[in-house]
Design a protein around this motif. Structure first.
Motif, PDB file in Angstrom:
ATOM      1  N   ALA A  91       0.826  -1.193   0.000  1.00  0.00           N
ATOM      2  CA  ALA A  91       0.000   0.000   0.000  1.00  0.00           C
ATOM      3  C   ALA A  91       0.867   1.252   0.000  1.00  0.00           C
ATOM      4  CB  ALA A  91      -0.923   0.010   1.209  1.00  0.00           C
ATOM      5  N   ALA A  92       0.330   2.333  -0.553  1.00  0.00           N
ATOM      6  CA  ALA A  92       1.007   3.621  -0.544  1.00  0.00           C
ATOM      7  C   ALA A  92       0.923   4.227   0.859  1.00  0.00           C
ATOM      8  CB  ALA A  92       0.356   4.538  -1.574  1.00  0.00           C
ATOM      9  N   PRO A  93       1.688   5.316   1.126  1.00  0.00           N
ATOM     10  CA  PRO A  93       1.671   5.928   2.462  1.00  0.00           C
ATOM     11  C   PRO A  93       0.286   6.342   2.948  1.00  0.00           C
ATOM     12  CG  PRO A  93       3.523   6.764   1.191  1.00  0.00           C
ATOM     13  CD  PRO A  93       2.703   5.932   0.252  1.00  0.00           C
ATOM     14  N   ASP A  94      -0.638   6.634   2.034  1.00  0.00           N
ATOM     15  CA  ASP A  94      -1.987   7.037   2.466  1.00  0.00           C
ATOM     16  C   ASP A  94      -2.903   5.843   2.715  1.00  0.00           C
ATOM     17  OD1 ASP A  94      -2.457   6.177  -0.122  1.00  0.00           O
ATOM     18  OD2 ASP A  94      -3.126   8.111  -0.886  1.00  0.00           O
ATOM     19  N   GLY A  95      -2.358   4.627   2.598  1.00  0.00           N
ATOM     20  CA  GLY A  95      -3.152   3.437   2.884  1.00  0.00           C
ATOM     21  C   GLY A  95      -3.951   2.918   1.710  1.00  0.00           C
ATOM     22  N   LEU A  96      -3.901   3.623   0.580  1.00  0.00           N
ATOM     23  CA  LEU A  96      -4.597   3.193  -0.630  1.00  0.00           C
ATOM     24  C   LEU A  96      -3.635   2.413  -1.524  1.00  0.00           C
ATOM     25  CD1 LEU A  96      -6.545   6.497  -1.234  1.00  0.00           C
ATOM     26  CD2 LEU A  96      -7.613   4.255  -0.913  1.00  0.00           C
ATOM     27  N   PRO A  97      -4.144   1.651  -2.486  1.00  0.00           N
ATOM     28  CA  PRO A  97      -3.262   0.859  -3.350  1.00  0.00           C
ATOM     29  C   PRO A  97      -2.345   1.738  -4.198  1.00  0.00           C
ATOM     30  CG  PRO A  97      -5.542   0.130  -3.529  1.00  0.00           C
ATOM     31  CD  PRO A  97      -5.571   1.420  -2.769  1.00  0.00           C
ATOM     32  N   PRO A  98      -1.188   1.218  -4.602  1.00  0.00           N
ATOM     33  CA  PRO A  98      -0.333   1.963  -5.531  1.00  0.00           C
ATOM     34  C   PRO A  98      -1.093   2.287  -6.813  1.00  0.00           C
ATOM     35  CG  PRO A  98       0.839   0.073  -4.627  1.00  0.00           C
ATOM     36  CD  PRO A  98      -0.592  -0.065  -4.202  1.00  0.00           C
ATOM     37  N   LEU A  99      -0.746   3.404  -7.418  1.00  0.00           N
ATOM     38  CA  LEU A  99      -1.493   3.864  -8.584  1.00  0.00           C
ATOM     39  C   LEU A  99      -1.416   2.893  -9.758  1.00  0.00           C
ATOM     40  CD1 LEU A  99      -0.676   7.658  -8.418  1.00  0.00           C
ATOM     41  CD2 LEU A  99      -2.937   6.631  -8.204  1.00  0.00           C
ATOM     42  N   ARG A 100      -0.306   2.221  -9.919  1.00  0.00           N
ATOM     43  CA  ARG A 100      -0.217   1.245 -11.017  1.00  0.00           C
ATOM     44  C   ARG A 100      -1.241   0.127 -10.823  1.00  0.00           C
ATOM     45  NH1 ARG A 100       3.869   2.248 -14.435  1.00  0.00           N
ATOM     46  NH2 ARG A 100       5.614   3.529 -13.684  1.00  0.00           N
ATOM     47  N   ALA A 132     -12.830   8.537  -2.426  1.00  0.00           N
ATOM     48  CA  ALA A 132     -13.870   9.212  -1.649  1.00  0.00           C
ATOM     49  C   ALA A 132     -14.252   8.403  -0.416  1.00  0.00           C
ATOM     50  CB  ALA A 132     -15.094   9.457  -2.532  1.00  0.00           C
ATOM     51  N   GLY A 133     -14.275   7.076  -0.564  1.00  0.00           N
ATOM     52  CA  GLY A 133     -14.582   6.232   0.580  1.00  0.00           C
ATOM     53  C   GLY A 133     -13.508   6.273   1.643  1.00  0.00           C
ATOM     54  N   HIS A 134     -12.279   6.493   1.234  1.00  0.00           N
ATOM     55  CA  HIS A 134     -11.147   6.564   2.161  1.00  0.00           C
ATOM     56  C   HIS A 134     -11.108   7.907   2.897  1.00  0.00           C
ATOM     57  CE1 HIS A 134      -7.273   4.985   3.537  1.00  0.00           C
ATOM     58  NE2 HIS A 134      -6.736   6.183   3.323  1.00  0.00           N
ATOM     59  N   TYR A 135     -11.654   8.942   2.261  1.00  0.00           N
ATOM     60  CA  TYR A 135     -11.699  10.288   2.857  1.00  0.00           C
ATOM     61  C   TYR A 135     -13.155  10.748   2.901  1.00  0.00           C
ATOM     62  CZ  TYR A 135      -6.608  10.636   2.125  1.00  0.00           C
ATOM     63  OH  TYR A 135      -5.243  10.436   2.146  1.00  0.00           O
ATOM     64  N   PRO A 136     -13.952  10.226   3.832  1.00  0.00           N
ATOM     65  CA  PRO A 136     -15.398  10.504   3.853  1.00  0.00           C
ATOM     66  C   PRO A 136     -15.718  11.998   3.878  1.00  0.00           C
ATOM     67  CG  PRO A 136     -14.834   8.774   5.420  1.00  0.00           C
ATOM     68  CD  PRO A 136     -13.538   9.359   4.944  1.00  0.00           C
ATOM     69  N   ASP A 137     -16.660  12.388   3.022  1.00  0.00           N
ATOM     70  CA  ASP A 137     -17.220  13.744   2.995  1.00  0.00           C
ATOM     71  C   ASP A 137     -16.221  14.829   2.586  1.00  0.00           C
ATOM     72  OD1 ASP A 137     -19.696  12.728   3.963  1.00  0.00           O
ATOM     73  OD2 ASP A 137     -18.910  12.792   6.014  1.00  0.00           O
TER      74      ASP A 137
END
Length: 275
Positions: free
Chosen positions: A2-11, A90-95
């Motif tokens: 995972a990337a530093p923000d906890g989301l998958p790598p962009l590739r 958006a789901g990772h950063y609600p609202d």
């Protein structure tokens, strides 16, 4: 990983959603999260701002803006293939992330503003970047709704935006940008930073509005600059012949033997006001 923000790598995001960049949409995706973070930080502070991003693609810069504390990001994306990837962010950063599926050329920024400052931060699609900037610079209401523009362009376009009189890059775009704003190139970006790599270097430009630009009818200023730079190698008495030529130039105290690239923004304004 995972990337530093906890989301998958962009590739992985690109592969999972089948986001092969489309040349017809001017897509060149930024995959380096260190670079997208650097771009986002040029627009700080973001904690009270609404940030408009045009052409987010798989969301690399979108993620950086949110990670840097943007209170609200409005991502305008024309390509419907990218919406699902943006919805995951958006789901990772609600609202905090609003996704607008639309062509940015038809969007009025005023309708996106919240109760704080509005900033535009974007890796603009190459095929519409210049037109979007012109739309924002020639808005009927001024000062504009935006507080700043932090934008990626082909370096050649960036040099035209910031060009001063006497420069080989100085032309209509430089006059219009210089009339209503102050701009500077922040840094260059190598083609290797993109997927697919473009054939040219890019540059990030910072634009802030002049609160009180010299008064002039926009249509007249556009007419004068179009004529002057349409024949930029000729003396102004010849290139402006259809608009009054030597008589017009003499009336405002400009030597008819000068060429377009030597005139300041203020001199173009004088010419336009004399029409």
């Amino acid at each position: 990983m995972a990337a530093p923000d906890g989301l998958p790598p962009l590739r992985e995001v690109i592969a999972a959603h089948g986001l092969n960049p489309k040349k017809s949409l001017g897509q060149n995706f930024l995959l380096d999260l260190n670079l997208t973070g650097r771009i986002a930080r040029q627009a700080l502070p973001l904690d009270a701002a609404t940030v408009v991003e045009v052409g987010p693609g798989p969301g690399g810069l979108t993620r950086a803006l949110l990670a840097e504390g943007a209170r609200r990001v409005v991502a305008i994306e024309k390509d419907p293939r990218c919406i699902a990837a943006l919805e995951e962010i958006a789901g990772h950063y609600p609202d905090r992330l609003e996704i607008v599926s639309a062509d940015a050329l038809g969007i009025d920024l005023a309708g996106l503003a919240g109760d704080g400052p509005l900033k535009v931060v974007a890796n603009l699609p190459y095929n519409v970047g210049t037109q979007l900037l012109l739309n924002w610079l020639t808005a009927e209401s001024w000062p504009p709704v935006w507080e700043s523009l932090t934008l990626m362009f082909q370096k050649e376009v960036a040099e035209r935006i910031v060009a001063a009189p006497g420069s080989r890059h100085y032309g209509r775009l430089g006059v219009l940008a210089g009339w209503r704003s102050r701009s500077r190139i922040l840094f260059d970006v190598s083609p290797a930073a993109f997927t697919p790599p473009p054939k040219v270097t890019s540059a990030v430009v910072r634009v802030v509005p002049n609160d009180s630009p010299e008064p002039v009818p926009l249509a007249a200023l556009e007419k004068v600059t179009a004529a002057a730079f349409g024949q930029r190698r000729k003396m102004l008495r010849q290139s402006l012949k259809t608009l009054g030529g030597e008589a017009l130039l003499t009336r405002v105290g400009i030597d008819p033997q000068r060429r377009a690239e030597t005139l300041s923004v203020s001199e173009f304004v004088r010419l336009a006001n004399a029409l």
